[in-house]
Enzyme design. Sequence first.
Site, PDB file in Angstrom:
ATOM      1  N   LYS A  52       8.934 -11.679  -8.318  1.00 56.33           N
ATOM      2  CA  LYS A  52       8.772 -10.248  -8.069  1.00 56.33           C
ATOM      3  C   LYS A  52       9.996  -9.606  -8.620  1.00 56.33           C
ATOM      4  CE  LYS A  52       6.029 -11.206  -3.831  1.00 56.33           C
ATOM      5  NZ  LYS A  52       5.754 -11.419  -2.413  1.00 56.33           N
ATOM      6  N   GLN A  96       9.373 -10.817   2.878  1.00 55.99           N
ATOM      7  CA  GLN A  96       8.537 -11.982   2.212  1.00 55.99           C
ATOM      8  C   GLN A  96       8.269 -13.013   3.510  1.00 55.99           C
ATOM      9  OE1 GLN A  96       7.973 -12.903  -0.958  1.00 55.99           O
ATOM     10  NE2 GLN A  96       6.838 -14.486   0.093  1.00 55.99           N
ATOM     11  N   ASP A 119       3.735  -3.365   1.151  1.00 56.57           N
ATOM     12  CA  ASP A 119       2.871  -4.336   1.284  1.00 56.57           C
ATOM     13  C   ASP A 119       1.670  -4.213   2.274  1.00 56.57           C
ATOM     14  OD1 ASP A 119       3.047  -6.833   0.215  1.00 56.57           O
ATOM     15  OD2 ASP A 119       4.661  -7.626   1.408  1.00 56.57           O
TER      16      ASP A 119
END
Length: 284
Positions: A52, A96, A119
């Site tokens: 990422k 994460q 997200d």
Amino acid sequence: MQLIDGRALSSKVLDRVSSQTQMLKKEKNITPGLAVVVVGDDPASHAYVSMKEKACKKAGFYSIVHKMPESISQDEIIEIIEMMNKNSHIHGILIQLPLPSHVDTNKILEVIDPKKDVDGFHAYNVGRMVTGLSSFVACTPLGVMKMFEEYDIDLQGKDVVVVGASNIVGKPMASLLLNANATVTVTHIHTKDLASHTSKADIVIVGVGVVGLIKENMIKEGAIVIDIGINRLEDGSLVGDVDFDKVAPKCSYITPVPGGVGPMTIAMLLENTLQATKQIKGNR
Ligand code: NAD
């Protein structure tokens, strides 16, 4: 059988994100910023975070990674997120997953400012997505929807079976499909006879994390198969949840692993971060 090429499509998306980023910088002096929080030493999590980071750098984004030890307290993670919520250089925040077991993941996700929830895991965005309102959408299911769009795969009235019902993959996937007028069945670990569902489906989307779960006899001739699973074998190679070599010849379309859904997830993350930047800066 046609392969759905996630690498090619993700490059296309990322090229567009890069050129829009250059324009934002040149015309408005704005640089999209993404903060990533990773807790503990899980090698897979660190590998995803570094991919990422690389993608952000390539697109011209500002990015920071907060690496925290496994032992960190929930309150300390919350403090970092609150700091990122206030940081005007940051437009997207990503935690994460998975987090260590002493941390309440839902509680952590709720702390993220929904405007920076790139997200799409905050209940605010999930609720808006389910009701069909504009929202940030979880990157992996969003990437799968982009694939359908790119390959002109019409979802209306299709029988779609989603295998796996997690909050980050299966549930948002099912909602998006329903919003696109598909007839959706969601299956999971407690489903009694998985094959009885998958073998009737026009489209099977699997995100479970079990090597070889979807076998040739579970798929009908001409079906479309999307493999979200990522499993690392002992020899280091990556495979999905589908027995690809045997299943592929029966399919009209299938995604490979690697090179399928994985690259799309990262592309959608950058796309969402760019959108968040524009919304926060009032440039939409
Ligand atoms: P998870 O463990 O949170 O959820 C797994 C789901 O699969 C659960 O709903 C469970 O009930 C179901 N399941 C487990 N065993 C099953 C079985 N035998 N039959 C039917 N259903 C079963 O996992 P997750 O975070 O949703 O991830 C799932 C997979 O997708 C993993 O392999 C992960 O690495 C992968 N993944 C890939 C991407 C990507 O970008 N391609 C992104 C996220 C997750």
